[in-house]
Design a protein around this motif. Structure first.
Motif, mmCIF file in Angstrom:
data_model
loop_
_atom_site.group_PDB
_atom_site.id
_atom_site.type_symbol
_atom_site.label_atom_id
_atom_site.label_comp_id
_atom_site.label_asym_id
_atom_site.label_seq_id
_atom_site.Cartn_x
_atom_site.Cartn_y
_atom_site.Cartn_z
ATOM 1 N N ARG A 292 -10.873 9.954 1.992
ATOM 2 C CA ARG A 292 -10.316 9.895 0.828
ATOM 3 C C ARG A 292 -8.789 9.936 0.926
ATOM 4 O O ARG A 292 -8.040 9.496 0.027
ATOM 5 N N ARG B 273 5.939 9.094 -0.449
ATOM 6 C CA ARG B 273 5.412 7.755 -0.336
ATOM 7 C C ARG B 273 6.559 6.529 -0.448
ATOM 8 O O ARG B 273 6.460 5.731 0.426
ATOM 9 N N ALA C 70 3.287 -0.075 3.358
ATOM 10 C CA ALA C 70 4.722 -0.130 2.834
ATOM 11 C C ALA C 70 4.870 0.668 1.558
ATOM 12 O O ALA C 70 5.932 1.203 1.461
ATOM 13 N N GLY C 71 4.144 0.845 0.953
ATOM 14 C CA GLY C 71 4.403 1.794 -0.098
ATOM 15 C C GLY C 71 4.091 1.236 -1.311
ATOM 16 O O GLY C 71 4.672 1.536 -2.437
ATOM 17 N N GLU D 163 -2.965 -6.739 -5.557
ATOM 18 C CA GLU D 163 -4.290 -7.816 -4.708
ATOM 19 C C GLU D 163 -4.894 -8.259 -5.931
ATOM 20 O O GLU D 163 -6.198 -7.969 -5.956
HETATM 21 N N1 LIG Z 1 -4.750 8.612 -0.868
HETATM 22 C C1 LIG Z 1 -4.168 8.729 -0.476
HETATM 23 N N2 LIG Z 1 -3.830 9.965 0.468
HETATM 24 C C2 LIG Z 1 -2.925 9.998 1.529
HETATM 25 N N3 LIG Z 1 -2.144 8.968 2.078
HETATM 26 C C3 LIG Z 1 -2.486 7.641 1.410
HETATM 27 C C4 LIG Z 1 -3.148 7.428 0.382
HETATM 28 N N4 LIG Z 1 -3.309 6.310 0.160
HETATM 29 C C5 LIG Z 1 -2.615 5.731 0.775
HETATM 30 N N5 LIG Z 1 -1.719 6.508 1.716
HETATM 31 C C6 LIG Z 1 -0.928 6.452 2.657
HETATM 32 O O1 LIG Z 1 0.269 5.767 1.975
HETATM 33 C C7 LIG Z 1 0.786 4.918 2.671
HETATM 34 C C8 LIG Z 1 1.159 3.546 1.924
HETATM 35 O O2 LIG Z 1 -0.183 3.171 1.349
HETATM 36 P P1 LIG Z 1 -0.896 1.761 1.248
HETATM 37 O O3 LIG Z 1 -1.248 1.370 2.452
HETATM 38 O O4 LIG Z 1 -1.754 1.786 -0.034
HETATM 39 O O5 LIG Z 1 0.597 0.937 0.795
HETATM 40 P P2 LIG Z 1 0.800 -0.676 0.265
HETATM 41 O O6 LIG Z 1 1.994 -0.874 0.538
HETATM 42 O O7 LIG Z 1 0.365 -0.624 -1.223
HETATM 43 O O8 LIG Z 1 -0.025 -1.278 1.361
HETATM 44 P P3 LIG Z 1 -1.450 -1.984 0.823
HETATM 45 O O9 LIG Z 1 -1.568 -2.309 -0.465
HETATM 46 O O10 LIG Z 1 -1.314 -3.208 1.643
HETATM 47 O O11 LIG Z 1 -2.504 -1.404 1.478
HETATM 48 C C9 LIG Z 1 0.131 4.530 3.964
HETATM 49 O O12 LIG Z 1 0.619 5.204 5.140
HETATM 50 C C10 LIG Z 1 -1.141 5.123 3.492
HETATM 51 O O13 LIG Z 1 -2.071 5.579 4.602
#
Ligand SMILES: Nc1ncnc2c1ncn2[C@@H]1O[C@H](COP(=O)(O)OP(=O)(O)OP(=O)(O)O)[C@@H](O)[C@H]1O
Ligand SMILES: Nc1ncnc2c1ncn2[C@@H]1O[C@H](COP(=O)(O)OP(=O)(O)OP(=O)(O)O)[C@@H](O)[C@H]1O
Ligand SMILES: [Mg+2]
Ligand SMILES: [Mg+2]
Lengths: 498, 332, 293, 332
Positions: A138, A266, A288-289, A417
């Motif tokens: 999770r 984040r 990337a966040g 997405e």
């Molecule tokens: N529910 C969560 N709990 C802890 N860490 C998280 C959670 N969701 C995401 N992360 C972490 O937060 C960071 C950013 O999340 P995420 O990968 O969703 O970013 P993003 O830029 O939206 O990329 P993408 O949409 O391509 O996945 C990552 O290091 C991910 O592992």
């Protein structure tokens, strides 16, 4: 000889037949791609081959011998493994626990946790995914969850590996890693059945391609000389030109201002603006966040900073406040955050905009009409309107989610997405839809890991890297190279961006 | 747009067979009762059974919402005792000021409703705002209310002033057009509950919350507020049930409402609501309540076995009633 | 001078009679604490036999009690633990329900359960004639309930009175109400009801008056609850008699035990408080408006 | 490869603060107890508290598995009464054949274990094979066992033959190296339980089943068998608890074990296991059991308030114990 073969396989759900006599064979050491539109029956075919579903009619042959799998366990014992389109992970359990679930390593009566952890780490590092095996699922991002799924299948040493859209949630880089692994397995003689809506991948790795349309087998041929364009045509049954519509010009007034938004842990100090009629792309590598930033804006995560819609500051941390200001967010995590899989299509469709169907008593007729409309607008392939959302094919679930979000009639829509798992024909429709929204004077933020999509749709692109905004590109500056450079934090090239 | 779109005209909503399970069980019980004793279907007996079912029934309707939204409330039985105690004490205290008459009764009813709502609010607050597991909160408040009632009653029984009680009595025993008030109120609550569950945004939100809290949150459902509302609603209904209960025997003690919580939860689940939440059927709950009341009634009317075994027969019938439901499902 | 601690272990107030008992225990303790500064009391109430044993163990282990007053939740399970208390040299007073081994306690104070059933039964035998029909509401299934019912049955044996039905009303008003309603649906001819407890009598009376059959039958409860006694004093024809089973016996036991602790007064022995018949004529004597029971 | 991937080296497993919540609550209670009464920490009192926790404790360890796997068992209290009743009757019946001695005791223990396992098997079968909601099955069997016990005892108490009882008594009151047997057995069960939960495939499968049944099924976990096993295990532990219980009180009746189910479930949840399943902590359960026992013990030590309010204080402490846990979590 075929490792696994289907002969005249038919499958019905209740009175509805979704597969009509599919013939199919899989040879050791080949990558066989199965392509088709959303709802064509790819996942159903794969589940039958993988022992998760039994065919209503027809036969399965394993090494030429007829078999019928009583359950998935027997299929696995026969060396057949499947990666599902929908995640098949227990969220509360850790990465390691999920990878080894059902076939734990033991030492005496006890688990050999050390060995399992080491192997999990090893499997993941083969996929270039560096998560700690002790992290609960999770806490992982969607792409990392997919990597865990893949690692699990790799760890089980299959003769036949069935992969249902493994790359739908991955970015280019991770996809490359996966395709390398597939090539390695193929070299070892594993038979691989593969599906994806990213036709370039299909062209790259497959030896043979089978096309399904509406549950019927259309053609099987060698991949060589089967162009992406021809594949698309064979799937959709019509000519596809111009995937991306013309970009319209943004108006001058700013509808959304984000200033110094920080999502603890984040995202740091992100600021950007969005104008009326604009399609703003958000690019970045996995992690990337981007998702976190958008969730912070939409009130779904605790955040600090200022968000102004049409000049008015909205209260952070309230989804409803954002929605009432005309801003909605479409999640990237369809299964956990997007849809109630056990509920009917109407209940899902209207949940976000329920107040539009009567504050005191829900107008069921209006809801029904909305569903009809949504089915038409988003080309949702629904065989039975009474079915639950979880029975829709993956791509059609995504379309339902889009329809649900749009029903709130937002002024500003953030789509994370948008075309995950959507077939190429429908992609085109969704792109047209996004362009039309912008032309109507709505504003759209497209967060996507598919660079061509971001480039093809947006008039402006914000690039994020490691939790902050790394740059902004407009017009001709928007190229894959420029985006990647910024995303990875390579500094030397300075564009003309502000 | 495309020819694969579903046909617009569909067969109308068919009630799935397994949903009828509890109804079948109820009918089986009625047939059994009628064949065991000729008085079973007499107006008097039917009125008795329905009127008795009203307290648990009203509470179980509220419980349906709580469970549908993924919660649970173990405190309702002792909450009822507490509310009844408070109501009786308040009414006794108000007699000098209001005299015995309609104002006194109304004031008492108001107190009961207010006490019920307040008790529900406390549960709801601790569960949805402080974020403590519902099972623990309501287990705790179950002990608290029960022991407060005993304390208020000084270990004994709180009794409503005899004259006030005589005046109030008709609220349980009389009725409209020959139908006793508790039955009328129960029917109203059930109908409104069914409507609220099926036709209002609140009902939808409860089900969404119980099915997947995250999705509900992402769909702009005010998760905390909906959850809180289910407990407050249940508290209010406990108050209402108490208003019907007090005129019956005019008293409350530490043993009032013992095990009502289990009975209410059992009724909800027999009726087809899922314990883990996500979908609720108020009409099913009503059927569940009636099944439970009828079992008692039939056992008393039949006296076939040692009364020591009543509990065993009850248990068997409850399980059978639900088996019937499952059988229907698998045949579906 | 050393303070002495007296432990009191009783069942919790789960029904009317036990409520009264709890009330009298607390009242006696308050009174005695005021009278004898050198006495301390520990009162523990238990909802089951196991908890009562726990309470007694705690009193011995942590409160250094020099005397124990116990109303055993059940006889059998409490016998050995109380024996252990006795063996530790602590004074033991047993109230109401005897232990299953004789001779453990120093002082035994009890109501008369057999008498409770017998006195009621004797009234039924006198007041009814052959062929009359009665129904019985029993308490919670326990040895005590068995004793009472057996004595009652023995007393009406041979009189030709018909016992139509016996069901458990669990010493609870609501349960008794329900059971009585169903009895009334089932039987057209009932001449009398033995409710075995005034809580149940209250429920039964309500069910009878709802059915409009007030004139047909009378009800005998037991234990002398104040509301019932009041109605008898007012001459309610449905309540011809009642049988005492005083919850105040606990006060007797505590007072005697305390007396034994603070003075050389000999208090060991058996003290049985007989069950008496209450009639409208003597009801006044049994009316305690301040007791909660 | 990409520098944005999650850091490869994760902070070492830190026991999250909120997991320590129940432990903190336990420590707070111990400090409170010690400050109220100097005998609180005496060997005698500690032995008493631990030994009496053993029954519920042993059962609660089994309940942890059931709840972790997404189930519930409401029947354990009355199952214990029933098993105790059967054990006592069997032992009494065997005295003529076996005489009073070790064989009799061993035979009685065997009967108890067998009865417990069989009862668990019945529950497990109805739940996992027939597919009836666990709440209903065990609510039903709760009524059934309770009333069978009353019936076996003919409404009274079943007592072990006095001499047999005297012979058997040391199993509760004596021990090894000054540690009472129930404590030893409880400790063993807790340690084995913790190992089974954390270190064996069975424990993992329980958690997987509770977290997501579908996933467990797709991962080739024998879902039905695991679910059944949790109930059988719990039944066996109820049997074991009974073996410790009978020498203490030497009897069983319809009121033996009343509310044990609630106490066991509460202990499990106070210990940090989630009611909806998916993750379980056996050591937490042990802490939960101790918290509940200590509350009673402290109330007896202090006699500060009206005994009528004991229930309220208990309720408040239970809620507080869990609040402590939540606070830890949000700070985490
Ligand atoms: N529910 C969560 N709990 C802890 N860490 C998280 C959670 N969701 C995401 N992360 C972490 O937060 C960071 C950013 O999340 P995420 O990968 O969703 O970013 P993003 O830029 O939206 O990329 P993408 O949409 O391509 O996945 C990552 O290091 C991910 O592992
Ligand atoms: N359990 C089910 N009950 C009813 N219909 C189902 C069920 N599962 C699948 N279907 C239907 O079968 C059809 C084929 O679905 P399938 O998931 O195989 O499509 P797909 O080709 O994998 O599509 P996608 O690209 O969107 O994943 C769809 O119309 C779907 O709604
Ligand atoms: Mg699919
Ligand atoms: Mg994202």
């Amino acid at each position: 000889m075929a490792a696994l073969e289907a002969r005249g396989v038919t499958r019905s759900f209740g009175p509805i037949r979704v597969l009509h006599g599919v013939d199919f064979s899989l040879i050791p050491g080949e990558v066989h791609a199965l392509i088709g539109e959303n709802g064509a029956g790819k996942s159903t075919t794969m589940k039958i081959l993988g022992g998760y579903l039994s065919p209503t009619e027809g036969a399965l042959l394993l090494d030429g011998q007829p078999v019928s799998f009583a359950d998935q366990r027997q299929a696995e014992d026969a060396g057949i493994l499947m990666i599902h389109q929908e995640f098949n992970l227990a969220l509360q359990l850790t990465v390691e626990e999920n990878i080894f679930l059902g076939r734990e390593k033991r030492r005496g009566p006890f688990l050999d946790q050390k060995a399992m952890r080491a192997e999990a780490r090893d499997l993941l590092s083969r996929l270039d995914c560096h998560v700690d095996p002790r992290t609960p699922i999770r806490d992982l991002s969607v792409p990392n969850r997919q990597m865990v799924e893949i690692a699990r299948a790799l760890g089980r040493k299959a003769r036949v590996l069935i992969m249902d859209e493994p790359t739908a949630v991955l970015t280019g880089r991770e996809t490359d890693v996966l395709l390398e692994q597939i090539a390695r397995l193929k070299a070892q003689g594993t038979a691989i059945l593969y599906t994806s809506h990213k036709l370039d991948e299909i062209a790259r790795i497959s030896d043979r391609v089978t096309v399904l349309r509406d549950g019927a087998h259309i053609v099987t041929r060698t991949a060589e000389g089967f162009s992406e364009h021809a594949m698309a045509e064979a799937m959709v049954g019509r000519d596809l030109t111009d995937l991306y519509p013309a970009k319209s010009q943004a108006q001058d007034d700013v509808v959304l201002e984000v200033e110094g938004l920080t999502v603890p842990g984040r995202v740091r100090d992100a600021s950007f603006t969005l104008r009326r009629g604009e399609v703003l792309g958000f690019a970045g590598l996995v992690g990337a966040g981007r998702t976190e930033l958008m969730e912070g804006i939409a009130g779904l995560r605790p955040a600090t900073g200022t968000v102004r819609v049409n000049g008015k500051t909205i209260r952070l941390g309230s989804v409803l406040a954002a929605r009432e200001a005309g801003l909605v967010y479409l999640t990237e995590d369809r299964k956990e955050k997007g849809l109630l899989l056990g509920k009917s299509l109407t209940e899902n469709l209207t949940l976000l905009a329920l107040d539009r169907f009567g504050r005191l008593s829900i107008d069921k007729r209006a809801e029904d009409a909305a569903l009809t409309q949504a089915i038409a607008d988003f080309d949702i392939r629904v065989k039975d309107r009474a079915m639950v959302a979880g029975s829709l094919s993956g791509g059609n679930q995504q379309k339902l989610l889009l329809a649900k979000t749009m029903l709130a009639e937002p002024q500003i829509v953030i789509i994370d997405e948008p075309t995950r798992g959507i077939d190429i024909g429908t992609k085109q429709q969704i792109y047209t839809f996004i362009a039309a929204l912008a032309a109507e004077g709505k504003s759209v933020i497209v967060v996507s890991s598919e660079l061509p999509e971001v480039i093809g749709l947006s008039t402006r692109v914000v690039v994020m890297g490691r939790g902050h905004i790394a740059g902004e590109l407009t017009g001709d500056q928007i190229t894959e190279d420029a985006i990647l450079r910024r995303a990875m934090g390579v500094k030397e090239m300075t564009g003309a961006e502000a | 747009m495309t020819d694969t779109a579903a046909p617009a005209a569909r067969p109308r909503r068919r009630l799935p067979l397994h949903a009828l399970g509890p109804l079948l069980a109820l009918i089986a019980l009625i047939i059994l009762g009628a064949s065991l004793n000729s008085n079973f279907l007499s107006a008097g007996n039917v009125t008795n059974v329905l009127a008795r079912s009203a307290f648990i029934g009203i509470i179980a309707v509220g419980m349906t919402f709580v469970i549908t939204a993924g919660g649970i409330d173990l405190s309702v039985g002792s909450m009822a005792a507490f509310v009844a105690g408070v109501m009786i004490m308040a009414m006794n205290a108000m007699i000098p000021a209001l005299g015995i008459g309609v104002p006194l009764i109304l004031a008492g009813m108001l107190v009961a409703l207010a006490a019920g709502l307040a008790a529900g609010l406390v549960n709801g607050f601790l569960i949805s705002k402080v974020g403590i597991e519902a099972f623990i909160v309501t287990l705790g408040s179950m002990g608290i209310y029960r022991s407060l009632t005993t304390w208020l009653a000084d270990g004994g029984t709180l009794s409503l002033d005899y004259e006030a009680r005589t005046f109030y009595r008709p609220v349980y025993y009389d009725g409209l057009f020959g139908i006793a008030w508790p039955i009328i109120v129960f029917a109203l609550v059930a109908i409104l509950g069914e409507l609220a569950m099926r036709k209002t945004p609140f009902g939808r939100h409860c089900a969404a919350l119980g099915a997947n809290e995250q999705v509900a949150k992402y769909s702009a459902v005010k998760v905390d507020r909906v959850r809180m509302a289910t407990y407050v609603l249940l508290g209010g209904l406990v108050g209402l049930a108490t208003i019907m209960y007090v005129p019956r025997l005019g008293s409350a003690s530490g043993s009032t409402g013992v095990l009502w919580e289990l009975e209410a939860i059992a009724a909800v689940i027999i009726g087809g609501t899922v314990l883990k939440g996500g979908s609720g059927r108020v009409w099913g709950t009503v059927v569940g309540v009636l099944i439970l009341s009828l079992i008692d009634n039939i056992l008393n009317l039949a006296s076939i076995v040692s009364p020591y075994l009543n509990g065993a027969i009850q248990g068997v019938i409850v399980i059978l009633a639900v088996v019937l439901q499952r059988e229907g499902k698998s045949a579906d | 001078q050393d303070t002495k601690v007296i432990g009191v272990a009783i069942p919790s107030a789960t029904h009317g009679f036990m409520g009264g008992l709890n009330y009298h225990a607390q009242a006696a303790i308050e009174r005695l604490e005021a009278t004898y500064p050198s006495l301390d009391f520990v009162l523990a109430t238990a909802g089951d036999a196991g908890k009562m044993v726990n309470d007694i163990e705690d009193m011995v282990a942590t409160r250094n009690i020099s005397a124990l007053v116990v109303l055993p939740f059940e006889s059998e399970p409490l016998t050995a633990p109380v024996q252990a208390v006795k063996d530790a040299g602590i004074w033991v007073t047993v109230v109401d329900r005897g232990l299953s081994v004789e001779g453990i306690e120093d002082l035994y104070v009890a109501g008369d359960n057999t008498g409770f059933g017998r006195v009621a039964g004797e009234y039924f035998a006198e007041a009814l004639k052959e062929g009359d029909n009665i129904v019985v509401l029993r308490g919670i299934p326990t040895t005590l309930d068995n004793e009472r019912v057996d004595a009652f049955t023995a007393a009406i044996d041979g009189t030709g009175i018909n016992v139509l039905d016996m069901q458990h009303g669990n010493w609870n008003r609501d349960d008794a109400f329900n059971v009585m309603q169903d009895f009334l649906s089932k039987y057209d001819d009932i001449d009398a009801v033995w409710a075995a407890d005034d809580d149940m009598a209250t429920g039964a009376l309500e069910a009878i008056s709802q059915a409009g059959r007030d004139g047909e039958m009378w009800v005998v409860g037991g234990a002398g609850m104040k509301q019932i006694i009041k109605r008898m004093m007012d001459g309610d024809p449905m309540l011809p008699v009642n049988v005492t089973y005083p919850p105040a016996q606990i006060a007797t036991a505590i007072e005697l035990t305390a007396l034994g602790q603070v003075s050389p007064t000999p208090v060991s022995g058996r003290f049985i408080i007989g069950s008496q018949r209450i009639t409208p004529e003597n009801a006044e004597q049994f009316y305690f408006p301040d007791s909660p029971f």
